[in-house]
Every structure is written in structure tokens, then in C-alpha cells.
Design an enzyme around this catalytic site. Structure first.
Site, mmCIF file in Angstrom:
data_model
loop_
_atom_site.group_PDB
_atom_site.id
_atom_site.type_symbol
_atom_site.label_atom_id
_atom_site.label_comp_id
_atom_site.label_asym_id
_atom_site.label_seq_id
_atom_site.Cartn_x
_atom_site.Cartn_y
_atom_site.Cartn_z
ATOM 1 N N SER B 159 0.839 -1.187 0.000
ATOM 2 C CA SER B 159 0.000 0.000 0.000
ATOM 3 C C SER B 159 0.884 1.251 0.000
ATOM 4 C CB SER B 159 -0.932 -0.046 1.207
ATOM 5 O OG SER B 159 -2.007 0.823 1.023
ATOM 6 N N ARG B 229 -11.795 5.988 9.630
ATOM 7 C CA ARG B 229 -11.227 4.645 9.645
ATOM 8 C C ARG B 229 -12.233 3.618 9.128
ATOM 9 N NH1 ARG B 229 -6.686 1.716 9.280
ATOM 10 N NH2 ARG B 229 -6.807 -0.210 10.450
ATOM 11 N N ASP B 327 -8.248 -6.742 -5.047
ATOM 12 C CA ASP B 327 -7.926 -5.410 -4.520
ATOM 13 C C ASP B 327 -8.517 -4.359 -5.454
ATOM 14 O OD1 ASP B 327 -6.793 -3.057 -3.617
ATOM 15 O OD2 ASP B 327 -4.740 -3.806 -3.573
ATOM 16 N N HIS B 360 -7.695 -5.488 -0.687
ATOM 17 C CA HIS B 360 -6.427 -4.783 -0.509
ATOM 18 C C HIS B 360 -5.639 -5.293 0.701
ATOM 19 C CE1 HIS B 360 -3.629 -1.480 -0.726
ATOM 20 N NE2 HIS B 360 -3.921 -1.090 0.490
ATOM 21 N N ASP B 361 -6.353 -5.593 1.767
ATOM 22 C CA ASP B 361 -5.711 -6.037 3.007
ATOM 23 C C ASP B 361 -5.030 -7.399 2.893
ATOM 24 O OD1 ASP B 361 -5.680 -4.106 4.862
ATOM 25 O OD2 ASP B 361 -7.328 -4.870 6.089
#
Lengths: 200, 392
Positions: B159, B229, B327, B360-361
Site C-alpha cells: 500500500s 477509519r 484489490d 487490498h488487506d
């Protein structure tokens, strides 16, 4: 390593820069880097094979011969290898043009459709050849552009590529003993291997 | 050099290992930041040849505690599953360095630092100068110099960490032997900026934000930061991952028959609330704003007339570019354009898109193909570089 890959290795000078298109699990580039001290890279379409190759520490990218070759610099490599892939790309002529642009030499191998066995199968069976080399049905084969050795030679002449060397490979992958006559090689060679360079 | 050699003389208790640069740093904006402190952690041993150092760059809200126990949170480091003895980034073999980025809030100079070392009460806050990914890399370079390392064996990051890794390879081409940018991009797109802006606006609209001076009032813009968040967290996951994890499952106390509007009804909501409230305890709002802005400004090609190929023209590093199929924050197409630009300059590049449903994580999660790729790529280049194997 496959016997035809060993023949390809024998055409490549040590310390060369090599791009292997359709590099599979990376066997050829691994061998070239380790034993011939080449800077060898690969492109492979199948992501699981790419992951295998990268996990062996090899410089391989996931990519498509039909689309991704344009991103490589002109004469960036000494040799560009396309082994057993030409018959499966969408635009063989354009792929060959890219190979000859990127590389000082092109090494191209493909299954020879002129081999006597597929000829006989079509002649006597009346159906598309089905055998060890041409092993998928016509409606699902990835080999959408089969050609014979003589067809390929014609294309090279048309595109002004110099055929430095050609080899017919028999069904065991070794060199077939038809070194003089392209006509005989086209009948008895199951696979064909060409070393090309640009005519200046 | 071992870990203890690199430690600065410590005062009675200091939670962060720090290097202080009294001369400070000149930022890309031209502003000067004096002094500069960088908090960092190291793992493993630096070889006598000083050739086995791997710099790991953390993501937007990460920190220097990449593995082992994070002494602040008492939880495991954020890449505990990747970095450690016998793990893909093997600390028996490599000397791993991870630093809190410039602008961070875990010990490196940032908005939460005193503006003037003489007066600990007065913080930088919103007056912290704007910084860039390049500034972050420059501060890292100062630390690498300080540690006496000429060439990093590898720079690895996911990232935003991947942006730093790419920036390293371009900015200091002769000091990076290999670069592993993961789930990243060579620029922040309009969509990326848009998501960041929503997060920032959520923070600004919290009554406790107090124009960024919340620290003077002893309050935190908790709700705003939590919303930022929560939204960001959605972008880190794939639709499939959310469906798989929560589906439409309800909370125990949710009365599905009367269709209530308020309260946590769905499990995914309570998960996001938990993510949000957890975050505000560990992260500073001004830091979040500053770093997210630095990401927005990131465009590797900007200094090269918008031409990424030119940006890569001088790279010497080998690259292993990794993306994840699900992602959508930094999709595979972005990694592919990095690879294409690298191909144009005949750089040595490997590229893998890892099949994953986790979004993405995924780079932080259990992905065996990622482990295999990183382990294999590192040992391949270690062989090329003739790195010795150091058993400690």
C-alpha cells in the site's frame, strides 16, 4: 528439462540477455541463468506457473505474448525465445515482428503440422489430427494457428528474417537427421526449431 | 552491528528506539523541520559486509513494530506472520529495519511532536508542514546512512509502503538492490484521493476537532477519526470478503421484524464500529490528515513530465511487483502499468497477481502464494548477490 529446451540452450551464447515468452515454470530461464550466466527473463500467461517461477527466484512476469511485447525496448535482448507457443497466439505474424524487434535473434519452436502423422490422419481419417502433439479437439484447441515448417520459412522470407539455423526435432525431442532437406524435415520433423536474425 | 549497538543512549524510559538528527531536514516544500527524530526497530543482525539489510515500509496507519510484540499495544506486530525467524522475510538471514514514517505518531517527528523541543506542551498539530512520500524516503535514507548501510538488500512495502519502496528505487537507484512493491500504485488516483478526502472531512466535522487544536483542550476528534477509519476499512476489503465474513447476519439484539433504524443491527456495522473505536486509541488525527495528504500528492512520474518510463530510466534495482486479484483500492491494472513501464527500460522485473478474495488487506493476511513469492524472490536474489546465510 525437455529435449527441445536443451536444443534451444545450445543455440544461446553464454552471458546473453534472453527473454523467454511462454516461460512456463521457468525451467529454461533457470538453466540459462545458472549454467550459461545469462540474464534471462520470462513472460508467462498462466498465473499459477508465474507464481511457481517467481517463488524460485526467477524474473518472470504475468503477461500475454499478443499484448505485452510492445512494452519491451527495441533490441533489449540478445535472444527472444518463443517455444511451442507461436501456434497458440492470436497474431503470429505480429508476435514474430515484436520478437525480431526486441531481440537481435529470435528462437522459435513449434509443432510441425507438416509431419507425416497429422498428414496421414487427415488424409486417411478425414478428420482433424488427434495425437500426442495435437491432443485437443478442434473446437477447444489453444493451437489456433498451426503451420508447417515450409509455411514458416515462407513467412520469414516475406518478413525478411534471415534463418540462421533450422532444426527438425523428432518425436523424442532429439534432432531429426534431415539436416539438408527442408522438404524431408517437413515430413519427418515433429517439432521445428528456428534461429532467426534480422537481415540488415 | 547488532540491535543493541544501534540503540541511542536512552533516558530512564523511552518506549521508542529513536535517532535524533539535530540538524533536521529540508522538506520538498522548502520548509525546514528541526530537529528530526525517527523512531525505528531492527530485527536480526547486520552482516559484517552490511549487505543483508531489508527496509520494510509500513502503510498509512502502520508503525515500526513489524514483528514480535508491539510494546505500545501489547499486540503482535502488524506483519508478524511474514517477518521473523524462518519466515519468508527471515530474520535469521536478513537484518530487518522498520521505521515510523515522517508525520507519523509512533515516535517519529510528526504533528504530535513538540513544535519546539524546549516546550513539550506546544505541539505541531495542524501547523506541521505538509510532507511528501519523497520526504518520508529522505528521512529513511538519513537513518540508513546513520546505520552505516550503503546498499539496502531490499525495500519492501504494501500500500503506502509500496509507494515508499518505489520512491526509494527511483530516488536512490544505486542504494537499492531489490524492490518489492505490494498492492500499490505509482500515483494516487482521483478515486483514492476522493476516499481520503471523505475521511478528512469526517475528522474536520467532529466538534472535538477544534480546528486541529484538540490536544490543547484534552479532547480527541474520536467520532470523526473513527468514521474516517470505518470508511477506509471498507476500501481495504473486497465485497466478497465482507459477504463471506458477515453476509446479512444480524446482531443478537437486532429485532429484524420491526426494521429498526438506529443501533447496530447488522454484524458488519458492529465490526466497523469496533475497527473505528480501536483506531482512535492508537492514532493521531493530525497525523492521519498529514499522511493521507502525502499519499494524495504521490505521483512517481510527476517530476518526469508525467512519464513513468522516464521516472524508471535510472533504476538499478530488481523488482518483484505483487498485486491481489480482489484489490479494488490499488487494482492489478496499476501494478501492471508499473511493470510495463519497467519493461520499457529493460529493468529486471517479476510480476505476480495473487488470486485472493480478501481485497487490498490481503497483503497483511494469510496468503500462502504471497509467502512463497516473497520467500522465493528474496532467496533468488540473495543467491545472485551471493549473500551468505547467517545463522544467529
Amino acid at each position: 528439462m525437455r529435449l527441445d529446451q536443451e536444443l534451444i540452450v545450445s543455440l544461446i551464447n553464454p552471458y546473453s540477455r534472453v527473454l523467454d515468452i511462454g516461460s512456463g515454470d521457468g525451467t529454461l530461464i533457470d538453466h540459462l541463468s545458472r549454467h550459461r550466466k545469462c540474464d534471462a527473463r520470462g513472460i508467462e500467461l498462466d498465473m499459477s506457473l508465474v507464481t511457481q517461477a517467481v517463488a524460485k527466484g526467477l524474473p518472470v512476469i504475468q503477461g500475454n505474448a499478443d499484448f505485452d511485447l510492445k512494452n519491451y525496448p527495441t533490441k533489449g535482448f540478445d535472444y527472444v525465445v518463443l517455444s511451442r507457443t507461436l501456434q497458440a497466439v492470436n497474431r503470429p505474424k505480429e508476435v514474430l515482428q515484436q520478437i525480431m524487434r526486441i531481440g537481435r535473434h529470435g528462437i522459435v519452436s513449434f509443432p510441425n503440422f507438416g509431419h507425416w502423422f497429422p498428414r496421414m490422419q487427415l488424409l486417411f481419417g478425414g478428420r482433424m489430427p488427434m495425437n500426442k502433439v495435437w491432443s485437443t479437439q478442434w473446437y477447444e484447441t489453444p493451437n489456433i494457428h498451426p503451420c508447417t515448417m515450409m509455411d514458416f520459412v515462407d513467412l520469414c522470407q516475406q518478413e525478411h528474417y534471415e534463418i540462421k539455423q533450422w532444426l527438425a526435432i523428432n518425436d523424442k525431442g532429439g534432432k531429426a537427421p534431415w539436416k539438408r532437406s527442408l522438404y524431408l524435415a517437413n515430413i519427418f520433423g515433429e517439432q521445428a526449431l528456428f534461429l532467426l536474425s534480422n537481415r540488415n | 552491528m547488532t540491535i543493541s549497538d544501534t540503540e541511542q543512549p536512552t533516558k530512564p524510559f523511552q518506549p521508542f528506539k529513536k535517532i535524533v538528527f539535530p540538524e533536521g531536514i529540508v522538506l520538498e516544500s522548502g520548509k525546514k523541520l528541526v530537529p528530526l527524530e525517527v523512531a525505528y526497530e531492527t530485527y536480526g543482525h547486520l552482516s559484517p559486509e552490511r549487505d543483508n539489510a531489508i527496509l520494510i515500509c509500513h502503510a498509512l496507519t502502520g508503525d515500526q513494530f513489524v514483528t514480535g510484540i508491539n510494546p505500545i499495544s501489547n499486540r503482535l506486530g502488524w506483519w508478524n506472520r511474514m517477518v521473523g525467524p524462518d519466515l519468508p522475510i527471515d530474520t535469521k538471514r536478513y537484518f530487518v529495519i522498520c521505521m515510523n514514517v515522517l508525520g507519523g505518531c509512533m515516535g517519529t517527528t510528526g504533528p504530535k511532536s513538540p513544535r519546539n523541543p524546549e516546550n513539550k506542551e506546544e505541539l505541531w498539530g495542524v501547523n506541521f508542514p505538509s510532507i511528501t512520500i519523497g520526504d518520508m524516503v529522505n528521512t529513511q535514507r538519513m537513518v540508513i546512512d546513520h546505520l552505516g548501510i550503503q546498499t539496502l538488500f531490499a525495500v519492501i512495502g504494501g500500500s503506502m509502503g509500496g509507494m515508499l519502496a518505489l520512491e526509494w528505487s527511483v530516488r536512490y537507484p544505486d542504494r537499492v538492490y531489490a524492490t518489492i512493491p505490494i498492492a500499490t500504485s505509482s500515483f494516487h488516483s482521483a478515486q483514492n484521493i476522493a476516499f481520503n478526502e471523505v475521511g478528512r472531512q469526517a475528522i474536520f466535522s467532529d466538534p472535538n476537532w477544534k480546528d486541529g487544536y484538540y490536544w490543547r483542550y484534552g479532547v480527541l476528534p474520536e467520532n470523526g477519526l473513527a468514521v474516517a477509519r470505518m470508511m477506509a476499512h471498507i476500501t481495504y476489503l473486497s465485497e466478497e470478503a465482507l459477504n463471506h465474513k458477515f453476509g446479512r447476519r444480524l446482531q443478537k439484539n437486532a429485532a429484524a421484524s420491526s426494521f429498526p433504524i438506529f443501533g447496530e443491527m447488522f454484524q458488519v456495522e458492529s465490526y466497523l464500529h469496533y475497527q473505528g473505536s480501536n483506531f482512535v486509541r492508537r492514532f493521531d488525527a493530525n497525523s492521519y490528515v498529514t499522511i493521507s495528504r502525502a499519499m494524495d500528492w504521490f505521483d512517481l512520474s510527476q517530476a518526469y513530465n508525467g512519464n513513468l518510463v522516464e521516472a524508471f530510466a535510472k533504476v538499478q534495482s530488481r523488482f518483484c511487483v505483487i498485486s491481489f486479484s480482489s484489490d479494488w483500492l490499488f487494482p492489478t491494472s496499476r501494478s501492471r502499468s508499473i511493470v510495463q513501464a519497467l519493461n520499457r527500460v529493460a529493468a529486471n522485473v517479476s510480476f505476480v497477481e495473487i488470486e485472493s478474495a480478501k481485497g487490498h488487506d490481503a497483503f497483511l493476511l494469510d496468503e500462502p502464494d504471497l509467502d512463497r513469492t516473497i520467500r522465493g524472490f528474496l532467496s533468488g536474489i540473495a543467491e545472485q548477490r551471493q549473500l551468505k546465510s547467517y545463522a544467529s
